[in-house]
Design a protein around this motif. Structure first.
Motif, PDB file in Angstrom:
ATOM      1  N   GLY A 165       0.763  -1.219   0.033  1.00  0.00           N
ATOM      2  CA  GLY A 165      -0.260  -0.050   0.023  1.00  0.00           C
ATOM      3  C   GLY A 165       0.949   1.199  -0.020  1.00  0.00           C
ATOM      4  N   HIS A 166       1.441   1.648  -1.054  1.00  0.00           N
ATOM      5  CA  HIS A 166       2.303   2.867  -1.180  1.00  0.00           C
ATOM      6  C   HIS A 166       1.523   3.701  -2.319  1.00  0.00           C
ATOM      7  N   ALA A 167       1.744   4.999  -2.018  1.00  0.00           N
ATOM      8  CA  ALA A 167       1.275   5.893  -2.996  1.00  0.00           C
ATOM      9  C   ALA A 167       1.860   7.470  -2.617  1.00  0.00           C
ATOM     10  N   VAL A 168       1.887   8.214  -3.587  1.00  0.00           N
ATOM     11  CA  VAL A 168       2.363   9.679  -3.730  1.00  0.00           C
ATOM     12  C   VAL A 168       1.903  10.425  -4.851  1.00  0.00           C
ATOM     13  N   VAL A 169       1.565  11.608  -4.542  1.00  0.00           N
ATOM     14  CA  VAL A 169       1.062  12.450  -5.477  1.00  0.00           C
ATOM     15  C   VAL A 169       2.304  13.004  -6.493  1.00  0.00           C
ATOM     16  N   LYS A 170       2.127  12.758  -7.653  1.00  0.00           N
ATOM     17  CA  LYS A 170       3.204  13.172  -8.732  1.00  0.00           C
ATOM     18  C   LYS A 170       2.758  14.643  -9.486  1.00  0.00           C
ATOM     19  N   VAL A 171       1.564  14.675  -9.678  1.00  0.00           N
ATOM     20  CA  VAL A 171       0.894  15.783 -10.279  1.00  0.00           C
ATOM     21  C   VAL A 171       0.023  16.680  -9.512  1.00  0.00           C
ATOM     22  N   PRO A 172       0.230  17.742  -9.032  1.00  0.00           N
ATOM     23  CA  PRO A 172       0.900  18.852  -9.194  1.00  0.00           C
ATOM     24  C   PRO A 172       2.388  18.459  -8.605  1.00  0.00           C
ATOM     25  N   THR A 173       3.458  19.183  -8.826  1.00  0.00           N
ATOM     26  CA  THR A 173       4.688  19.018  -8.013  1.00  0.00           C
ATOM     27  C   THR A 173       4.399  18.634  -6.335  1.00  0.00           C
ATOM     28  N   PRO A 174       4.448  17.837  -5.827  1.00  0.00           N
ATOM     29  CA  PRO A 174       4.382  18.074  -4.522  1.00  0.00           C
ATOM     30  C   PRO A 174       5.694  18.538  -3.705  1.00  0.00           C
ATOM     31  N   ARG A 175       5.082  18.744  -2.332  1.00  0.00           N
ATOM     32  CA  ARG A 175       6.427  19.274  -1.325  1.00  0.00           C
ATOM     33  C   ARG A 175       7.331  18.442  -1.261  1.00  0.00           C
ATOM     34  N   GLY A 176       8.804  18.557  -1.065  1.00  0.00           N
ATOM     35  CA  GLY A 176       9.574  17.481  -0.961  1.00  0.00           C
ATOM     36  C   GLY A 176      10.571  17.713  -0.150  1.00  0.00           C
ATOM     37  N   ALA A 177      11.640  16.888  -0.040  1.00  0.00           N
ATOM     38  CA  ALA A 177      12.823  16.945   0.938  1.00  0.00           C
ATOM     39  C   ALA A 177      13.906  17.900   0.582  1.00  0.00           C
ATOM     40  N   GLY A 178      14.503  18.476   1.653  1.00  0.00           N
ATOM     41  CA  GLY A 178      15.698  19.532   1.573  1.00  0.00           C
ATOM     42  C   GLY A 178      16.424  19.600   2.910  1.00  0.00           C
ATOM     43  N   HIS A 218      -2.583  13.820 -10.253  1.00  0.00           N
ATOM     44  CA  HIS A 218      -2.433  12.309 -10.487  1.00  0.00           C
ATOM     45  C   HIS A 218      -1.598  11.675  -9.278  1.00  0.00           C
ATOM     46  N   VAL A 219      -2.334  10.651  -8.454  1.00  0.00           N
ATOM     47  CA  VAL A 219      -1.350   9.911  -7.742  1.00  0.00           C
ATOM     48  C   VAL A 219      -0.675   8.646  -8.304  1.00  0.00           C
ATOM     49  N   ASP A 220       0.244   8.412  -7.854  1.00  0.00           N
ATOM     50  CA  ASP A 220       1.076   7.403  -8.203  1.00  0.00           C
ATOM     51  C   ASP A 220       1.024   6.328  -7.315  1.00  0.00           C
ATOM     52  N   LEU A 221       0.003   5.357  -7.435  1.00  0.00           N
ATOM     53  CA  LEU A 221      -0.578   4.173  -6.842  1.00  0.00           C
ATOM     54  C   LEU A 221       0.393   2.980  -6.834  1.00  0.00           C
ATOM     55  N   GLN A 278      -3.319  19.191   0.722  1.00  0.00           N
ATOM     56  CA  GLN A 278      -2.848  18.052   1.174  1.00  0.00           C
ATOM     57  C   GLN A 278      -3.756  16.692   0.634  1.00  0.00           C
ATOM     58  N   TRP A 279      -3.152  15.674   0.242  1.00  0.00           N
ATOM     59  CA  TRP A 279      -3.782  14.565  -0.254  1.00  0.00           C
ATOM     60  C   TRP A 279      -3.384  13.568   0.929  1.00  0.00           C
ATOM     61  N   TYR A 280      -4.362  12.927   1.485  1.00  0.00           N
ATOM     62  CA  TYR A 280      -4.389  12.262   2.668  1.00  0.00           C
ATOM     63  C   TYR A 280      -4.823  10.748   2.205  1.00  0.00           C
ATOM     64  N   TRP A 281      -4.281   9.788   2.785  1.00  0.00           N
ATOM     65  CA  TRP A 281      -4.902   8.489   2.584  1.00  0.00           C
ATOM     66  C   TRP A 281      -4.536   7.653   3.859  1.00  0.00           C
ATOM     67  N   THR A 295      -0.485   5.629   7.121  1.00  0.00           N
ATOM     68  CA  THR A 295      -0.685   7.088   6.482  1.00  0.00           C
ATOM     69  C   THR A 295       0.269   7.298   5.427  1.00  0.00           C
ATOM     70  N   TYR A 296      -0.451   7.802   4.229  1.00  0.00           N
ATOM     71  CA  TYR A 296       0.313   8.448   3.189  1.00  0.00           C
ATOM     72  C   TYR A 296      -0.236   9.719   2.956  1.00  0.00           C
ATOM     73  N   GLU A 297       0.627  10.646   2.748  1.00  0.00           N
ATOM     74  CA  GLU A 297       0.356  12.333   2.322  1.00  0.00           C
ATOM     75  C   GLU A 297       1.322  12.847   1.520  1.00  0.00           C
ATOM     76  N   SER A 298       0.779  13.560   0.644  1.00  0.00           N
ATOM     77  CA  SER A 298       1.395  14.505  -0.133  1.00  0.00           C
ATOM     78  C   SER A 298       0.872  16.091   0.189  1.00  0.00           C
ATOM     79  N   CYS A 299       1.625  17.007   0.064  1.00  0.00           N
ATOM     80  CA  CYS A 299       1.242  18.270  -0.153  1.00  0.00           C
ATOM     81  C   CYS A 299       1.754  19.271  -1.159  1.00  0.00           C
ATOM     82  N   VAL A 300       0.864  20.073  -1.422  1.00  0.00           N
ATOM     83  CA  VAL A 300       1.395  21.187  -2.602  1.00  0.00           C
ATOM     84  C   VAL A 300       1.026  22.409  -2.076  1.00  0.00           C
ATOM     85  N   ASP A 301       2.134  23.059  -2.059  1.00  0.00           N
ATOM     86  CA  ASP A 301       1.974  24.547  -1.407  1.00  0.00           C
ATOM     87  C   ASP A 301       1.511  25.358  -2.629  1.00  0.00           C
TER      88      ASP A 301
END
Length: 186
Positions: free
Chosen positions: A20-33, A96-99, A166-169, A177-183
């Motif tokens: 059970g893994h997923a992440v938002v690909k479009v629009p570009t989500p918040r990432g690491a730094g 678009h969520v990469d499931l 925030q996309w939240y599953w 929990t799986y999340e992606s955010c778009v600022d």
């Protein structure tokens, strides 16, 4: 003996993790730094970056007391490492969520989140009581969908760093929990 051996070498746990893994690909989500690593801790950051679509709970468990950020707000990713996109009220935004694998049923939503309080502003923009839905229409409406930027945000999201979409599953059965955010700002 075989079941004991399988459990011992971790194959049962590994199988449960990859289902059970997923992440938002479009629009570009918040990432690491750098700020993310500094704020959340090196162990947490490195662990979750190995599987950007993995469940947050796994990283929290590995990091333990080293974790210093809210891992359940945008997966711990920090605004300071990212930029915000300007959206207009009423604008339709495609997602678009990469499931990667979706065999853990649960529920999901897409909401505007106040980043200072980690609370949802208004009603969810999209929600699913049964997520993921393998019988969804083609294109699959659970992984390819759009949301409309609310016209009622006023000044709540007037500058970058105040709000995110925030996309939240939450996979109920395995409690992951799986999340992606778009600022964004309006």
């Amino acid at each position: 003996m075989t079941a004991t051996l399988v459990r011992f070498i971790g194959l049962v746990v590994t199988a449960a993790v990859v289902l059970g893994h997923a992440v938002v690909k479009v629009p570009t989500p918040r990432g690491a730094g750098a700020y993310y690593t500094q704020r959340c801790g090196k162990t947490f950051a490195e662990y979750l970056e190995k599987d950007k679509a993995g469940p947050i709970e796994n990283g929290v468990e590995v990091a333990g007391s080293e974790l210093k950020c809210n891992a359940f707000l945008c997966r711990g990713y920090q605004y300071e490492d990212n930029t915000a996109t300007e959206y207009k009220p009423g604008q339709v935004v495609d997602f678009h969520v990469d499931l990667v694998a979706g065999h853990h049923p649960g529920y999901a939503n897409v909401s505007v989140v106040d980043l200072a309080t980690n609370t949802i502003i208004g009603a969810p923009l999209r929600s699913w009581d049964d997520y993921p839905n393998a019988t969804a229409t083609t294109p699959r409406s659970d992984i390819d969908f759009n949301v409309t930027i609310p016209t009622t945000l006023g000044t709540a999201c007037s500058t970058g760093g105040k709000c995110a979409i925030q996309w939240y599953w939450y996979a109920s059965k395995n409690k992951q929990t799986y999340e992606s955010c778009v600022d964004f700002y309006v």
